[in-house]
Enzyme design. Structure first.
Site, PDB file in Angstrom:
ATOM      1  N   GLU A  46      32.936 -43.140 -21.986  1.00 26.85           N
ATOM      2  CA  GLU A  46      33.300 -43.832 -23.471  1.00 26.85           C
ATOM      3  C   GLU A  46      34.745 -44.144 -23.687  1.00 26.85           C
ATOM      4  O   GLU A  46      35.465 -43.256 -23.443  1.00 26.85           O
ATOM      5  CB  GLU A  46      32.949 -42.764 -24.500  1.00 26.85           C
ATOM      6  N   CYS A  47      35.059 -45.463 -23.836  1.00 28.64           N
ATOM      7  CA  CYS A  47      36.394 -45.807 -24.296  1.00 28.64           C
ATOM      8  C   CYS A  47      37.469 -45.521 -23.514  1.00 28.64           C
ATOM      9  O   CYS A  47      37.373 -46.183 -22.246  1.00 28.64           O
ATOM     10  CB  CYS A  47      36.811 -45.163 -25.706  1.00 28.64           C
ATOM     11  N   GLY A  48      38.262 -44.571 -23.253  1.00 27.32           N
ATOM     12  CA  GLY A  48      39.215 -44.221 -22.437  1.00 27.32           C
ATOM     13  C   GLY A  48      38.464 -43.804 -20.956  1.00 27.32           C
ATOM     14  O   GLY A  48      39.283 -44.209 -20.013  1.00 27.32           O
ATOM     15  N   GLY A  67      31.031 -47.616 -21.628  1.00 29.12           N
ATOM     16  CA  GLY A  67      31.269 -48.615 -22.273  1.00 29.12           C
ATOM     17  C   GLY A  67      32.436 -48.237 -23.369  1.00 29.12           C
ATOM     18  O   GLY A  67      32.728 -47.034 -23.356  1.00 29.12           O
TER      19      GLY A  67
END
Length: 492
Positions: free
Chosen positions: A350-352, A448
């Site tokens: 996720e994200c990072g 994502g």
């Protein structure tokens, strides 16, 4: 049935002093020998991180978009039970009535307090005003957020649940002048005040507060803040107010039948945790454990390789852009992550964590560095706040972890972006027509920008654990067929 004492700290707006008040109260109560449990309304990771890592208080998220009323109640009970907390101290989000959508109150601090039947203490920033503080309070006591419709029965509360006031950034003399005026006009106690504290430096960054390790004198500042709160706020009064909570304690937790039986090996799930990666919903990790996962912590910054024994991997959010050079130089770890993913290890990123799996990442100085390279894409920034807020994700077709027709709720908040965000799912804003494609799947990896809230779609963690079990069996089979003493291909 016994109630759980508790209260919610709210404010008219962000920046009014909720976080300062909550941190000060947590420390002050701990200093008196109490065991508080802390909660943060909304999807924020950083305040709960402060509560746990700096103040040593168990903490969790309460979110009316992610959770219904019953699951929110259960989450409070879980955190209280796991941490041995004596009462719940909840920090609100934004302004008291502010929630999702345009002008909506759903998922607001007000709704959370009403759902949990918690008394509310309103923090008013009194800097540069006097009687205006009374005007603000009068508006809050009389306001109907559902107007022109009547309040739903389950949300009707006298005075919007507000049972006390704390004034922030005022002098002792100002507080003593305002206190009788507030108490006479509203029959409401002024529970204390916090003075202006120029020495307190809880600096803002991306999601709100900075990470704990990034403020050198943070613990010393918070200790001083706690001492101040203990002197200027009536803690005994607040304890009495918390005793009016209507939140039922409930029965002792029943063992989850989905847990592995005695003697059955639990699957090892690697969790990235260091200054670059630390954003995880507590409820997500709890679900992984309840489904049979044993969490194994590791650092992509400091460790040379992934833990040998893991059967799956969680790469959470954080600030990899701030540590891009160091992450890039740790090539053995980046290669280990890529190699395991290529060989079929299940990964949720996720994200990072998503940016770390891509080809390159720009640091805060504008320089690009190679990352793990398992996924296409280059992460760059800052671009301003991107795709901020709550979302509901729906896959365009069946995937490994989410099937067509299913939905999961999540949240986005990031200043870095990628030239390859994926097109596996549609992300849609609540109470809005705005939507966009997102998420990438490759082998057993789903990644994502959205931070997913697993309890909103339990199929995701269940299928993840199922894939981890399959991968574990594949490793055992491969190891069993290797008789020549060479390393298995699955060891990375």
């Amino acid at each position: 049935m016994e109630n759980i004492p508790g209260m919610l700290i709210a404010a008219p707006t962000s920046g009014s002093g909720k976080t300062v008040a909550v941190c000060g109260l947590l420390g002050a109560f701990k200093g008196k020998g109490y065991r508080p449990a802390a909660f943060k309304c909304g999807p924020d990771y950083i305040d709960p991180l402060f509560h746990r890592e700096v103040l040593g208080v168990e903490s969790g998220n309460l979110d009316g978009f992610f959770q219904d009323r019953l699951s929110m109640e259960e989450n409070v009970k879980n955190v209280i039970r796991e941490g041995g907390g004596e009462f719940a101290l909840v920090e609100g989000v934004m302004g008291y009535f502010d929630g999702t959508g345009k002008g909506g109150w759903k998922a607001s601090s007000w709704e959370t307090a009403a759902w949990l039947d918690l008394p509310v203490v309103l923090v008013i920033d009194g800097r540069g005003s006097f009687l205006t503080a009374e005007a603000i309070l009068q508006g809050f006591m009389q306001f109907n957020p559902c107007w022109p419709k009547p309040l739903p029965d389950e949300l009707k509360r006298p005075g919007n649940g507000i049972q006390a006031v704390i004034l922030n950034r005022v002098s002792k003399s100002t507080f003593l002048r305002l206190k009788p005026l507030i108490e006479e006009r509203f029959n409401l106690p002024a529970a204390g005040y916090l003075p202006k504290m120029d020495w307190l430096s809880l600096e803002s960054r991306h999601l709100g507060l900075m990470l704990p390790g990034e403020i050198k004198t943070l613990k010393e500042q918070l200790a001083r803040l706690s001492e101040t709160a203990a002197e200027t706020i009536d803690l005994d009064l607040l304890l009495k107010i918390m005793g009016t909570s209507g939140l039922k304690r409930g029965k002792e937790k029943v063992e989850n039948p989905s847990l592995p039986s005695t003697g059955e090996k639990r699957l090892c799930i690697g969790v990235a945790w260091d200054q670059a990666f630390s954003f995880y919903y507590r409820e997500n990790l709890r679900m992984i454990e309840e489904l049979g996962g044993r969490l194994v912590w590791f650092s992509p910054l400091e460790d040379e390789r992934l833990p040998e024994e893991i059967d799956g991997l969680l790469l959470g959010g954080g600030y990899p852009e701030a540590y891009a050079e160091k992450l890039s130089k740790n090539r053995s770890m980046a290669w280990s992550v890529k190699e395991r993913a290529e060989k079929g290890m299940p990964v949720l990123a996720e994200c990072g964590g998503f940016l770390y799996l891509q080809q390159q990442l720009m640091d805060t100085g504008g320089k690009l560095y190679p990352m793990a390279g398992f996924l296409p894409g280059i992460g760059t920034g800052p671009h301003g706040l991107k795709r901020f807020g709550y979302i509901t994700l729906s896959p365009f077709e069946d995937g490994l972890y989410l099937k067509a027709g299913e939905q999961v709720r999540g949240h986005e908040f990031h200043y870095w972006d990628s030239d390859c965000c994926g097109e596996l799912m549609e992300a849609k804003k609540p109470e809005s027509s705005r939507s966009w494609p997102c998420m990438i799947a490759k082998k057993r990896v789903m990644a994502g920008f959205p931070h997913l809230y697993y309890p909103s779609c339990p199929q995701i963690p269940r299928r993840f654990i199922e894939q981890c079990r399959i991968y574990h069996q594949e490793k055992e089979k491969k190891d069993g067929s290797s008789h020549d003493g060479r390393k298995s291909d699955f060891t990375g």
